[in-house]
Enzyme design. Structure first.
Site, PDB file in Angstrom:
ATOM      1  N   LYS A 294       0.928  -1.296   0.022  1.00  0.00           N
ATOM      2  CA  LYS A 294      -0.052  -0.053   0.187  1.00  0.00           C
ATOM      3  C   LYS A 294       0.854   1.112   0.096  1.00  0.00           C
ATOM      4  CE  LYS A 294      -4.384  -1.646   1.976  1.00  0.00           C
ATOM      5  NZ  LYS A 294      -3.797  -3.108   1.801  1.00  0.00           N
TER       6      LYS A 294
ATOM      7  N   ASP B 219      -1.652  -2.222  -4.159  1.00  0.00           N
ATOM      8  CA  ASP B 219      -3.072  -2.382  -3.756  1.00  0.00           C
ATOM      9  C   ASP B 219      -3.606  -0.737  -4.184  1.00  0.00           C
ATOM     10  OD1 ASP B 219      -2.931  -4.840  -2.791  1.00  0.00           O
ATOM     11  OD2 ASP B 219      -2.873  -4.205  -0.769  1.00  0.00           O
ATOM     12  N   MET B 220      -5.115  -0.570  -4.101  1.00  0.00           N
ATOM     13  CA  MET B 220      -5.655   0.756  -4.377  1.00  0.00           C
ATOM     14  C   MET B 220      -6.313   0.984  -3.074  1.00  0.00           C
ATOM     15  SD  MET B 220      -5.715   3.203  -6.254  1.00  0.00           S
ATOM     16  CE  MET B 220      -5.287   2.711  -7.827  1.00  0.00           C
TER      17      MET B 220
ATOM     18  N   GLN C 211     -10.486  -0.335  -9.061  1.00  0.00           N
ATOM     19  CA  GLN C 211     -11.776  -0.680  -8.223  1.00  0.00           C
ATOM     20  C   GLN C 211     -12.973  -0.249  -9.150  1.00  0.00           C
ATOM     21  OE1 GLN C 211     -10.418   2.375  -5.799  1.00  0.00           O
ATOM     22  NE2 GLN C 211     -10.033   0.866  -4.111  1.00  0.00           N
TER      23      GLN C 211
ATOM     24  N   ARG D  23      -5.048  -5.909 -10.947  1.00  0.00           N
ATOM     25  CA  ARG D  23      -5.980  -6.797 -10.242  1.00  0.00           C
ATOM     26  C   ARG D  23      -7.237  -5.812 -10.224  1.00  0.00           C
ATOM     27  NH1 ARG D  23      -4.518  -6.373  -4.387  1.00  0.00           N
ATOM     28  NH2 ARG D  23      -3.204  -8.118  -4.645  1.00  0.00           N
TER      29      ARG D  23
ATOM     30  N   LYS E 295     -13.807  -4.830  -6.638  1.00  0.00           N
ATOM     31  CA  LYS E 295     -14.972  -3.984  -6.487  1.00  0.00           C
ATOM     32  C   LYS E 295     -14.874  -2.618  -5.913  1.00  0.00           C
ATOM     33  CE  LYS E 295     -18.840  -7.577  -6.560  1.00  0.00           C
ATOM     34  NZ  LYS E 295     -19.948  -7.959  -5.902  1.00  0.00           N
ATOM     35  N   GLY E 296     -13.802  -2.704  -4.761  1.00  0.00           N
ATOM     36  CA  GLY E 296     -13.419  -1.485  -4.063  1.00  0.00           C
ATOM     37  C   GLY E 296     -14.216  -1.531  -2.486  1.00  0.00           C
TER      38      GLY E 296
ATOM     39  N   HIS F  69     -15.394 -12.776  -4.544  1.00  0.00           N
ATOM     40  CA  HIS F  69     -15.937 -14.079  -4.231  1.00  0.00           C
ATOM     41  C   HIS F  69     -17.249 -13.887  -4.492  1.00  0.00           C
ATOM     42  CE1 HIS F  69     -13.029 -11.982  -1.408  1.00  0.00           C
ATOM     43  NE2 HIS F  69     -12.397 -13.021  -1.380  1.00  0.00           N
TER      44      HIS F  69
ATOM     45  N   ARG G 294     -12.714  -6.208   6.458  1.00  0.00           N
ATOM     46  CA  ARG G 294     -13.274  -7.298   6.237  1.00  0.00           C
ATOM     47  C   ARG G 294     -14.654  -7.621   7.061  1.00  0.00           C
ATOM     48  NH1 ARG G 294     -10.087  -6.994   2.680  1.00  0.00           N
ATOM     49  NH2 ARG G 294     -11.972  -6.282   1.837  1.00  0.00           N
TER      50      ARG G 294
HETATM   51  P1  FDA Z   1     -19.194  -9.185  -2.662  1.00  0.00           P
HETATM   52  O1  FDA Z   1     -18.817  -7.902  -1.509  1.00  0.00           O
HETATM   53  O2  FDA Z   1     -20.563  -8.858  -3.303  1.00  0.00           O
HETATM   54  O3  FDA Z   1     -19.057 -10.422  -1.873  1.00  0.00           O
HETATM   55  C1  FDA Z   1     -19.574 -11.603  -2.605  1.00  0.00           C
HETATM   56  C2  FDA Z   1     -19.890 -12.690  -1.455  1.00  0.00           C
HETATM   57  O4  FDA Z   1     -18.543 -13.180  -0.857  1.00  0.00           O
HETATM   58  C3  FDA Z   1     -20.680 -12.227  -0.457  1.00  0.00           C
HETATM   59  O5  FDA Z   1     -22.046 -12.536  -0.439  1.00  0.00           O
HETATM   60  C4  FDA Z   1     -20.175 -13.273   0.677  1.00  0.00           C
HETATM   61  O6  FDA Z   1     -20.774 -14.354   0.697  1.00  0.00           O
HETATM   62  C5  FDA Z   1     -18.680 -13.439   0.466  1.00  0.00           C
HETATM   63  N1  FDA Z   1     -17.756 -12.356   1.152  1.00  0.00           N
HETATM   64  C6  FDA Z   1     -17.297 -11.251   0.464  1.00  0.00           C
HETATM   65  N2  FDA Z   1     -16.400 -10.803   1.568  1.00  0.00           N
HETATM   66  C7  FDA Z   1     -16.493 -11.518   2.731  1.00  0.00           C
HETATM   67  C8  FDA Z   1     -15.797 -11.335   3.829  1.00  0.00           C
HETATM   68  N3  FDA Z   1     -15.041 -10.576   4.354  1.00  0.00           N
HETATM   69  N4  FDA Z   1     -16.252 -12.337   4.993  1.00  0.00           N
HETATM   70  C9  FDA Z   1     -17.159 -13.670   4.498  1.00  0.00           C
HETATM   71  N5  FDA Z   1     -17.731 -13.718   3.252  1.00  0.00           N
HETATM   72  C10 FDA Z   1     -17.443 -12.617   2.561  1.00  0.00           C
HETATM   73  N6  FDA Z   1     -10.381  -3.599  -2.472  1.00  0.00           N
HETATM   74  C11 FDA Z   1      -9.703  -2.379  -2.627  1.00  0.00           C
HETATM   75  O7  FDA Z   1     -10.445  -1.376  -2.333  1.00  0.00           O
HETATM   76  N7  FDA Z   1      -8.306  -2.168  -3.028  1.00  0.00           N
HETATM   77  C12 FDA Z   1      -7.502  -3.368  -2.894  1.00  0.00           C
HETATM   78  O8  FDA Z   1      -6.495  -3.290  -3.404  1.00  0.00           O
HETATM   79  C13 FDA Z   1      -8.289  -4.591  -2.694  1.00  0.00           C
HETATM   80  N8  FDA Z   1      -7.610  -5.662  -3.157  1.00  0.00           N
HETATM   81  C14 FDA Z   1      -8.104  -6.940  -3.112  1.00  0.00           C
HETATM   82  C15 FDA Z   1      -7.452  -8.053  -3.095  1.00  0.00           C
HETATM   83  C16 FDA Z   1      -8.186  -9.273  -3.302  1.00  0.00           C
HETATM   84  C17 FDA Z   1      -7.253 -10.537  -3.807  1.00  0.00           C
HETATM   85  C18 FDA Z   1      -9.483  -9.467  -3.090  1.00  0.00           C
HETATM   86  C19 FDA Z   1     -10.490 -10.603  -3.587  1.00  0.00           C
HETATM   87  C20 FDA Z   1     -10.423  -8.427  -2.842  1.00  0.00           C
HETATM   88  C21 FDA Z   1      -9.597  -6.967  -2.624  1.00  0.00           C
HETATM   89  N9  FDA Z   1     -10.217  -6.140  -2.478  1.00  0.00           N
HETATM   90  C22 FDA Z   1      -9.608  -4.866  -2.367  1.00  0.00           C
HETATM   91  C23 FDA Z   1     -11.480  -6.081  -1.670  1.00  0.00           C
HETATM   92  C24 FDA Z   1     -12.672  -5.933  -2.791  1.00  0.00           C
HETATM   93  O9  FDA Z   1     -12.563  -4.636  -3.137  1.00  0.00           O
HETATM   94  C25 FDA Z   1     -13.985  -6.176  -2.179  1.00  0.00           C
HETATM   95  O10 FDA Z   1     -14.208  -5.365  -0.998  1.00  0.00           O
HETATM   96  C26 FDA Z   1     -13.966  -7.498  -1.621  1.00  0.00           C
HETATM   97  O11 FDA Z   1     -13.540  -8.412  -2.526  1.00  0.00           O
HETATM   98  C27 FDA Z   1     -15.582  -7.987  -1.556  1.00  0.00           C
HETATM   99  O12 FDA Z   1     -16.256  -8.051  -2.940  1.00  0.00           O
HETATM  100  P2  FDA Z   1     -16.293  -9.250  -3.603  1.00  0.00           P
HETATM  101  O13 FDA Z   1     -16.116  -9.007  -5.144  1.00  0.00           O
HETATM  102  O14 FDA Z   1     -16.044 -10.651  -2.948  1.00  0.00           O
HETATM  103  O15 FDA Z   1     -18.284  -9.053  -3.770  1.00  0.00           O
END
Ligand code: FDA
Length: 297
Positions: free
Chosen positions: A91, A125-126, A154, A175, A178-179, A218, A280
């Site tokens: 970061k 990372d962002m 993001q 990468r 969503k953000g 996810h 998280r």
């Molecule tokens: P969404 O939030 O809709 O989640 C989909 C489903 O996944 C949920 O319904 C739930 O079941 C499950 N889930 C998600 N998060 C969970 C949790 N914490 N505990 C349990 N279940 C959960 N963001 C950012 O702003 N800057 C960055 O640099 C990064 N880097 C990054 C790296 C990697 C490898 C990942 C996977 C994610 C990030 N993120 C990030 C975070 C990202 O922006 C986002 O906030 C989370 O991944 C959740 O978004 P989903 O795409 O999983 O969808």
């Protein structure tokens, strides 16, 4: 997320830190390099790549930023020594972006150079939207000299499509996520349908432009859309990877892996666990149950 989960998410700053630590334990590999690399080695054994994040952000002290750079250098050496399939995620505010952007660039450049010598890669990372322009400027400068560096974008930001178009000439290693930060509506979409559609729109643009993409999600529907694009564009597994966070939806992780796709898990570790843990937990749809159970214990 249910009603009670939302209330708990909003009141997380008032939940005692030991409870937050306990409930967020699943998302963090531990406090030491050794604990984190043990987790990475175990994932590698199961065919999963890793990226390591030394927790910490928003440093306002340049000496502290310098120490973080050293910690990352040592981490790269140790990954090399243990022959792990793992890179690092950094970061820029931890490396001094908000104190002195020039020094931050110099240090990040040195880190990326060392990573290159060790045949490794650095992902930036962002962070929140106050850092987007600065982070992308540093990324562009780094790309003049280095190819082993990638950045995160993001899908929730309204500016992202323009940023992606602006960087097209570099064919960045991205990468896409969503953000996670809380942003005003003028800056970021709040409607999850718009975020998801923008995610798929941007993903298609990146894949068509020949960028390597870490598809970080996810969300089963986004995974489905990504698989559709991969199939339609006839992309080989070397053109992309899926990325997921430690402690989230291991079942989906295994499904993706068993279907023959590359997958990387993001492994955060270190003493500065609080801000990451809160982010998280706010995304955990079963947050209330976990917190209430931990409080009763
Ligand atoms: P969404 O939030 O809709 O989640 C989909 C489903 O996944 C949920 O319904 C739930 O079941 C499950 N889930 C998600 N998060 C969970 C949790 N914490 N505990 C349990 N279940 C959960 N963001 C950012 O702003 N800057 C960055 O640099 C990064 N880097 C990054 C790296 C990697 C490898 C990942 C996977 C994610 C990030 N993120 C990030 C975070 C990202 O922006 C986002 O906030 C989370 O991944 C959740 O978004 P989903 O795409 O999983 O969808």
């Amino acid at each position: 997320m249910g009603h009670l989960d939302r209330i708990i998410a909003a009141t997380l700053p008032f939940v005692p830190k030991p409870i937050v630590r306990r409930v967020a334990g699943r998302y963090i590999a531990g406090e030491t390099v050794d604990e984190a690399l043990t987790v990475a080695a175990e994932l590698n054994r199961r065919g999963i790549r890793a990226t390591l994040d030394i927790l910490g952000e928003d440093t306002h002290n340049i000496d502290q930023a310098g120490r973080a750079v050293n910690d990352y250098q040592q981490l790269l050496e140790e990954i090399h020594r243990r022959k792990l399939d793992a890179n690092v995620s950094i970061k820029l505010t931890q490396l001094g972006l908000k104190v002195d952007a020039r020094t931050c660039l110099e240090w990040t450049s040195a880190l990326v150079r060392r990573a290159k010598e060790l045949n490794n890669f650095v992902r930036i990372d962002m962070e929140d939207s106050s850092c987007t322009t600065g982070t992308l400027e540093i990324y562009r400068s780094l790309r003049r000299e280095h190819s082993n560096v990638g950045v995160v974008i993001q899908a929730y930001l309204r500016r992202t499509v323009d940023d992606v178009v602006g960087l097209e000439d570099l064919r960045p290693n991205y990468r896409l996520c969503k953000g996670v930060y809380t942003e005003p509506r003028e800056i970021a979409y709040h409607d999850m349908r718009a975020i998801n559609r923008n995610y798929v729109y941007v993903l298609e643009k990146l894949l068509r432009n020949g960028s390597y993409v870490g598809i970080a999600t996810h969300d089963e529907l986004i995974v489905w859309e990504a698989l559709r694009l991969i199939r339609d564009l006839k992309l080989p597994p070397s053109a992309y990877e899926f990325q997921m966070l430690l402690g989230v939806d291991e079942q989906l992780r295994n499904i993706i892996l068993e279907a023959g796709h590359n997958l990387r898990v993001y492994i955060p570790f270190g003493r500065d666990w609080y801000a990451y843990s809160v982010r998280r937990l706010r995304e955990n749809p079963r947050l209330a149950g976990y917190v209430l159970r931990a409080m009763l214990k």
